[in-house]
Design a protein around this motif. Structure first.
Motif, mmCIF file in Angstrom:
data_model
loop_
_atom_site.group_PDB
_atom_site.id
_atom_site.type_symbol
_atom_site.label_atom_id
_atom_site.label_comp_id
_atom_site.label_asym_id
_atom_site.label_seq_id
_atom_site.Cartn_x
_atom_site.Cartn_y
_atom_site.Cartn_z
ATOM 1 N N ALA A 157 -106.939 -18.745 60.759
ATOM 2 C CA ALA A 157 -107.720 -17.963 59.792
ATOM 3 C C ALA A 157 -106.916 -16.776 59.283
ATOM 4 C CB ALA A 157 -109.022 -17.493 60.420
ATOM 5 N N LEU A 158 -106.123 -16.161 60.147
ATOM 6 C CA LEU A 158 -105.299 -15.038 59.722
ATOM 7 C C LEU A 158 -104.195 -15.497 58.771
ATOM 8 C CD1 LEU A 158 -105.027 -13.055 63.072
ATOM 9 C CD2 LEU A 158 -106.501 -12.576 61.113
ATOM 10 N N THR B 88 -105.821 -16.030 55.456
ATOM 11 C CA THR B 88 -106.105 -14.739 54.843
ATOM 12 C C THR B 88 -104.836 -14.157 54.223
ATOM 13 O OG1 THR B 88 -107.897 -14.338 56.399
ATOM 14 C CG2 THR B 88 -106.987 -12.406 55.271
ATOM 15 N N HIS C 48 -103.933 -17.884 69.958
ATOM 16 C CA HIS C 48 -105.391 -17.764 70.093
ATOM 17 C C HIS C 48 -105.754 -16.920 71.313
ATOM 18 C CE1 HIS C 48 -105.924 -20.579 66.851
ATOM 19 N NE2 HIS C 48 -105.149 -21.450 67.473
ATOM 20 N N PRO D 289 -115.530 -9.630 65.010
ATOM 21 C CA PRO D 289 -115.476 -11.082 65.163
ATOM 22 C C PRO D 289 -114.099 -11.547 65.629
ATOM 23 C CG PRO D 289 -115.550 -10.496 62.839
ATOM 24 C CD PRO D 289 -115.687 -9.229 63.615
ATOM 25 N N ARG D 290 -114.069 -12.657 66.330
ATOM 26 C CA ARG D 290 -112.809 -13.244 66.781
ATOM 27 C C ARG D 290 -112.343 -14.234 65.730
ATOM 28 N NH1 ARG D 290 -111.335 -17.936 68.875
ATOM 29 N NH2 ARG D 290 -109.442 -17.990 70.097
ATOM 30 N N TYR D 291 -111.169 -13.992 65.211
ATOM 31 C CA TYR D 291 -110.584 -14.889 64.227
ATOM 32 C C TYR D 291 -109.463 -15.686 64.874
ATOM 33 C CZ TYR D 291 -113.115 -12.200 60.762
ATOM 34 O OH TYR D 291 -114.101 -11.587 60.046
ATOM 35 N N THR D 292 -109.259 -16.875 64.387
ATOM 36 C CA THR D 292 -108.163 -17.689 64.893
ATOM 37 C C THR D 292 -106.877 -17.305 64.169
ATOM 38 O OG1 THR D 292 -108.483 -19.430 63.245
ATOM 39 C CG2 THR D 292 -109.730 -19.627 65.305
#
Length: 105
Positions: free
Chosen positions: A43-44, A47, A18, A37-40
């Protein structure tokens, strides 16, 4: 998991991924009108699984291994709805294999 760059034979700390994402996105946003946007890291991962199953046509076992899940059922429970549905593709392949042998029904 991912090895720690600082502690030999230890995994990275949970918050490390993170922090790396945050440090990467902050400079990229400098001077931009619309911020990235900041992705965690989570979340990646999600995806990756979603694209692998729904767009790339990967099989569930391969995605399960790539995700590091202990059991394919974990991947199935979380992402199974994204995998190609139905038995039609499988049955077509089986039919194509047995038809030349005169075994098709």
């Amino acid at each position: 998991m991912l090895p720690s760059p600082r502690k030999k034979d230890s995994p990275i700390a949970e918050q490390y991924a993170h922090q790396v994402l945050t440090r990467s996105v902050a400079p990229a946003n400098e001077g931009r009108d619309e911020a990235i946007p900041r992705y965690t890291a989570h979340a990646l991962r999600q995806t990756f699984a979603a694209i692998s199953l729904s767009e790339a046509g990967a099989d569930l076992l391969a995605v399960s291994r790539a995700m590091g899940h202990a059991w394919p059922s974990i991947t199935l429970d979380r992402y199974g709805h994204l995998a190609p549905a139905g038995l039609a593709p499988l049955m077509s392949k089986i039919d194509a294999l047995v038809r030349p042998l005169g075994l098709a029904v």
